[in-house]
Write a protein that holds these residues in place. Structure first.
Motif, PDB file in Angstrom:
ATOM      1  N   ASP A  86      47.767 -24.021 -26.500  1.00  0.00           N
ATOM      2  CA  ASP A  86      47.934 -25.432 -26.076  1.00  0.00           C
ATOM      3  C   ASP A  86      47.984 -25.750 -24.436  1.00  0.00           C
ATOM      4  OD1 ASP A  86      48.092 -26.804 -28.505  1.00  0.00           O
ATOM      5  OD2 ASP A  86      50.169 -26.131 -28.915  1.00  0.00           O
ATOM      6  N   LYS A  87      48.032 -24.561 -23.900  1.00  0.00           N
ATOM      7  CA  LYS A  87      47.890 -24.754 -22.265  1.00  0.00           C
ATOM      8  C   LYS A  87      46.278 -24.812 -21.750  1.00  0.00           C
ATOM      9  CE  LYS A  87      52.042 -22.835 -21.417  1.00  0.00           C
ATOM     10  NZ  LYS A  87      53.011 -21.335 -20.693  1.00  0.00           N
ATOM     11  N   LEU A  88      45.528 -24.643 -22.603  1.00  0.00           N
ATOM     12  CA  LEU A  88      44.116 -24.279 -22.403  1.00  0.00           C
ATOM     13  C   LEU A  88      43.127 -25.527 -22.899  1.00  0.00           C
ATOM     14  CD1 LEU A  88      41.711 -22.140 -21.625  1.00  0.00           C
ATOM     15  CD2 LEU A  88      41.723 -21.797 -23.859  1.00  0.00           C
ATOM     16  N   VAL A  89      42.219 -25.616 -21.948  1.00  0.00           N
ATOM     17  CA  VAL A  89      41.072 -26.775 -22.026  1.00  0.00           C
ATOM     18  C   VAL A  89      39.690 -25.694 -21.837  1.00  0.00           C
ATOM     19  CG1 VAL A  89      39.908 -28.617 -20.971  1.00  0.00           C
ATOM     20  CG2 VAL A  89      42.223 -28.470 -20.693  1.00  0.00           C
ATOM     21  N   VAL A  90      38.553 -26.191 -22.743  1.00  0.00           N
ATOM     22  CA  VAL A  90      37.381 -25.598 -22.784  1.00  0.00           C
ATOM     23  C   VAL A  90      36.501 -26.776 -22.164  1.00  0.00           C
ATOM     24  CG1 VAL A  90      35.469 -24.379 -23.914  1.00  0.00           C
ATOM     25  CG2 VAL A  90      37.865 -23.943 -24.572  1.00  0.00           C
ATOM     26  N   ALA A 131      42.151 -24.993 -36.150  1.00  0.00           N
ATOM     27  CA  ALA A 131      42.516 -24.808 -37.475  1.00  0.00           C
ATOM     28  C   ALA A 131      43.435 -23.509 -37.505  1.00  0.00           C
ATOM     29  CB  ALA A 131      41.555 -24.849 -38.261  1.00  0.00           C
ATOM     30  N   LYS A 132      42.954 -22.329 -37.168  1.00  0.00           N
ATOM     31  CA  LYS A 132      43.694 -20.917 -37.166  1.00  0.00           C
ATOM     32  C   LYS A 132      45.322 -21.240 -36.636  1.00  0.00           C
ATOM     33  CE  LYS A 132      43.168 -16.377 -36.598  1.00  0.00           C
ATOM     34  NZ  LYS A 132      42.141 -15.105 -36.013  1.00  0.00           N
ATOM     35  N   TYR A 133      45.233 -21.695 -35.427  1.00  0.00           N
ATOM     36  CA  TYR A 133      46.754 -21.678 -34.900  1.00  0.00           C
ATOM     37  C   TYR A 133      47.350 -22.692 -34.776  1.00  0.00           C
ATOM     38  CZ  TYR A 133      44.902 -17.084 -33.319  1.00  0.00           C
ATOM     39  OH  TYR A 133      44.378 -15.759 -33.372  1.00  0.00           O
ATOM     40  N   GLY A 134      46.930 -23.917 -35.263  1.00  0.00           N
ATOM     41  CA  GLY A 134      47.471 -25.197 -35.319  1.00  0.00           C
ATOM     42  C   GLY A 134      47.483 -25.755 -33.908  1.00  0.00           C
ATOM     43  N   CYS A 135      46.845 -25.425 -33.096  1.00  0.00           N
ATOM     44  CA  CYS A 135      46.660 -25.914 -31.641  1.00  0.00           C
ATOM     45  C   CYS A 135      45.805 -27.100 -31.448  1.00  0.00           C
ATOM     46  CB  CYS A 135      46.399 -24.869 -30.779  1.00  0.00           C
ATOM     47  SG  CYS A 135      44.956 -23.978 -30.975  1.00  0.00           S
ATOM     48  N   SER A 136      45.552 -27.667 -30.301  1.00  0.00           N
ATOM     49  CA  SER A 136      44.635 -28.718 -29.809  1.00  0.00           C
ATOM     50  C   SER A 136      44.055 -28.357 -28.835  1.00  0.00           C
ATOM     51  CB  SER A 136      45.482 -30.016 -29.902  1.00  0.00           C
ATOM     52  OG  SER A 136      46.354 -29.888 -28.985  1.00  0.00           O
ATOM     53  N   VAL A 137      43.126 -27.499 -28.655  1.00  0.00           N
ATOM     54  CA  VAL A 137      42.288 -27.183 -27.506  1.00  0.00           C
ATOM     55  C   VAL A 137      41.255 -28.148 -27.445  1.00  0.00           C
ATOM     56  CG1 VAL A 137      40.750 -25.755 -26.555  1.00  0.00           C
ATOM     57  CG2 VAL A 137      42.847 -24.559 -27.668  1.00  0.00           C
ATOM     58  N   PRO A 138      41.308 -29.203 -26.299  1.00  0.00           N
ATOM     59  CA  PRO A 138      39.943 -30.038 -26.285  1.00  0.00           C
ATOM     60  C   PRO A 138      38.796 -29.470 -25.662  1.00  0.00           C
ATOM     61  CG  PRO A 138      41.583 -30.519 -24.560  1.00  0.00           C
ATOM     62  CD  PRO A 138      41.974 -29.134 -25.291  1.00  0.00           C
ATOM     63  N   GLY A 220      50.181 -31.605 -20.239  1.00  0.00           N
ATOM     64  CA  GLY A 220      50.698 -30.197 -20.160  1.00  0.00           C
ATOM     65  C   GLY A 220      49.740 -28.992 -20.179  1.00  0.00           C
ATOM     66  N   LYS A 221      48.166 -29.519 -19.932  1.00  0.00           N
ATOM     67  CA  LYS A 221      47.228 -28.485 -19.781  1.00  0.00           C
ATOM     68  C   LYS A 221      47.422 -27.572 -18.584  1.00  0.00           C
ATOM     69  CE  LYS A 221      45.684 -29.700 -23.763  1.00  0.00           C
ATOM     70  NZ  LYS A 221      46.024 -29.111 -25.102  1.00  0.00           N
ATOM     71  N   GLU A 222      47.248 -26.398 -18.445  1.00  0.00           N
ATOM     72  CA  GLU A 222      47.181 -25.464 -17.238  1.00  0.00           C
ATOM     73  C   GLU A 222      46.049 -24.717 -16.785  1.00  0.00           C
ATOM     74  OE1 GLU A 222      50.697 -23.064 -17.352  1.00  0.00           O
ATOM     75  OE2 GLU A 222      51.885 -24.435 -18.443  1.00  0.00           O
TER      76      GLU A 222
END
Length: 478
Positions: A86-90, A131-138, A220-222
């Motif tokens: 949840d701290k990550l952006v690609v 989907a696997k971790y229920g996170c939201s990497v944009p 909150g992205k880091e």
């Protein structure tokens, strides 16, 4: 900027003054772009030292270039993993056109495998992760003015996907006419070729100027993972992300062991107490062979970069990212022009606690030419449901075969038309093809294979042929 201007000769100061008034009247670009461009030209004219003092170069220790195997494994706890992600952006660098491969649009829409494009695979990978971790990497795509319109149309097809996709443009700068140092658009050339995107070093100011950086920080992205859209090995790696967060590293460059194919690639060095990227352009002539040696400089930059978003914000606001300038001479309609560029990897020395991580070669799988396309479309790789391109374990040799295809295969359309199906190359060491050669279906290539059609003769390799350690010049050799 004023300090740099003070070192200009009177002639250069006059050039710069004229250039500023020309650029001020260019209404196609923003004020941010105008000042960014003038800044770059000022630094270029002031002749900032590009060369390094060779005697001061040191080989980085394992603390500076961390071996991948020494990274701690990530706990199997899904909730902890979700916190990390949840701290990550690609961010994929999507400014390149597929022109070298005969394509007109963004390179990321070339079909790589099973009819899927680079972009399809990237979207599938991030969707699976979310989907696997229920996170939201944009997913962010940095386009250039060359790829912007096409990309917006292409991204529409992912409208129903469970992933946030953002696009923004890198800067658009005017090409400089060498003869009189004026911007090409000021001389009546109003087409696209009067402009250029100033290299991927521009990712940091463009992220800020587009408003995307502030938006990500407010969510909150880091960290941002930056990679070329054509590198199929550049996938999210939890071990690297975990290491950076734990050790408060503001910047990490993935490097990998150099082979003879990579001798021109930039490498990491320790220099005056800091980690720094050393590019071939900075190497004094008498040391170029040493730079290319695999013994002394064992690693090279994959351009997979992990960077702290707060640090980017701090450094861009202070205008502190003064990466080495790469002058790139070109010709437009017979006019000699210059474009000044920077590379994102060169920013490493400005970040605190910056490191390299020496990653496995599997994280560097770029497709720069149709010879690379042959590798990834062959049985050397398989495609998983999660969108990952995975190497075939049946391949004993850790290195990929070297493939050299003649100009007849350079464009993707020609390349595809010359293969009824992609040959099996799991046991291939090298392949060199020259002339008018056509491949049938179900062919197997092994060992060292050279196929050279005689001038003016069409040479067809028949369906089902098994070619091992052979040189083929005509049908009689098959």
């Amino acid at each position: 900027m004023a300090a740099a201007a003070a070192t200009l000769s009177p002639a250069d100061a006059e050039k710069l003054s004229k250039l500023k008034s020309d650029v001020a009247s260019l209404n196609q670009i923003s004020e941010n772009e105008k000042s960014g461009f003038i800044n770059l030209v000022t630094r270029y004219l002031s002749g900032e030292a590009q060369h390094v003092e060779w005697s001061k170069i040191q080989t980085p220790t394992d603390e500076v270039v961390v071996p991948y195997d020494s990274l701690a494994s990530v706990p199997e706890d899904a909730a902890e993993t979700r916190k990390l992600l949840d701290k990550l952006v690609v961010l994929k660098l999507n400014g390149g056109l597929g022109t070298t491969m005969g394509c007109t649009g963004p390179k990321s829409v070339i079909e790589v495998r099973n009819g899927l494009t680079f972009l399809d695979l990237i979207v599938t990978q991030i969707e699976s992760l979310n989907a696997k971790y229920g996170c939201s990497v944009p997913l962010l795509l940095m386009n250039s003015f060359n790829t912007h319109d096409d990309t917006l149309k292409i991204v529409e097809k992912y409208a129903n996907s469970k992933i946030e996709i953002h696009t923004f443009n890198q800067s658009q700068y005017p090409r400089l006419v060498v003869e009189d140092f004026r911007p090409l658009p000021s001389k009546g050339n109003t087409g696209k070729d009067a402009w250029y995107p100033p290299g991927h070093g521009d990712v940091f100011p463009s992220l800020k100027n587009s408003g995307k950086l502030d938006a990500l920080l407010s969510q909150g992205k880091e960290y941002v993972f930056v990679a070329n859209s054509d590198n199929l090995g550049a996938i999210v790696d939890l071990k690297i992300l975990n290491h950076l967060i734990k050790n408060k590293n503001e910047y990490c460059m993935e490097v990998t062991p150099k082979t003879l194919a990579d001798v021109k690639g930039g490498t990491l060095i320790s220099y005056e107490g800091k980690v720094q990227l050393l590019e071939i352009a900075q190497v004094p002539d008498e040391h170029v062979n040493e730079f290319k040696s695999i013994e002394k400089f064992k690693i090279f930059n994959t351009n997979n970069l992990w960077v702290n978003l707060h640090a980017i914000n701090r450094l861009v606001e202070k205008d502190a990212l003064k990466m080495e300038i790469i002058p790139n001479p070109k010709e437009v309609d017979g006019v000699k022009v210059l474009q000044l560029e920077t590379a994102a990897g060169a920013a490493i020395k400005f970040f605190d606690r910056a490191i390299g991580v020496n990653v496995p070669r599997s994280r560097f799988l770029p497709v720069k030419a149709t010879s690379d396309l042959l590798l990834v479309q062959s049985d050397l790789y398989t495609l998983t449901d999660d969108g990952y391109v995975v190497r075939n374990p049946a391949r004993a040799n850790p290195a990929n075969p070297s493939i050299d295809l003649g100009p007849e295969f350079k464009k993707v359309a020609n390349f595809l038309s010359r293969f009824k199906s992609i040959p099996s190359i799991v046991e291939l060491d090298s392949l060199k093809v020259t002339g008018d050669v056509w491949f049938g279906a179900g062919i197997v290539l092994k060992g060292k294979v050279t196929i050279a059609a005689k001038s003016g003769v069409k040479l067809e390799i028949p369906d089902g042929a098994v070619v091992a350690n052979k040189e083929i010049n005509g049908p009689e050799d098959i």
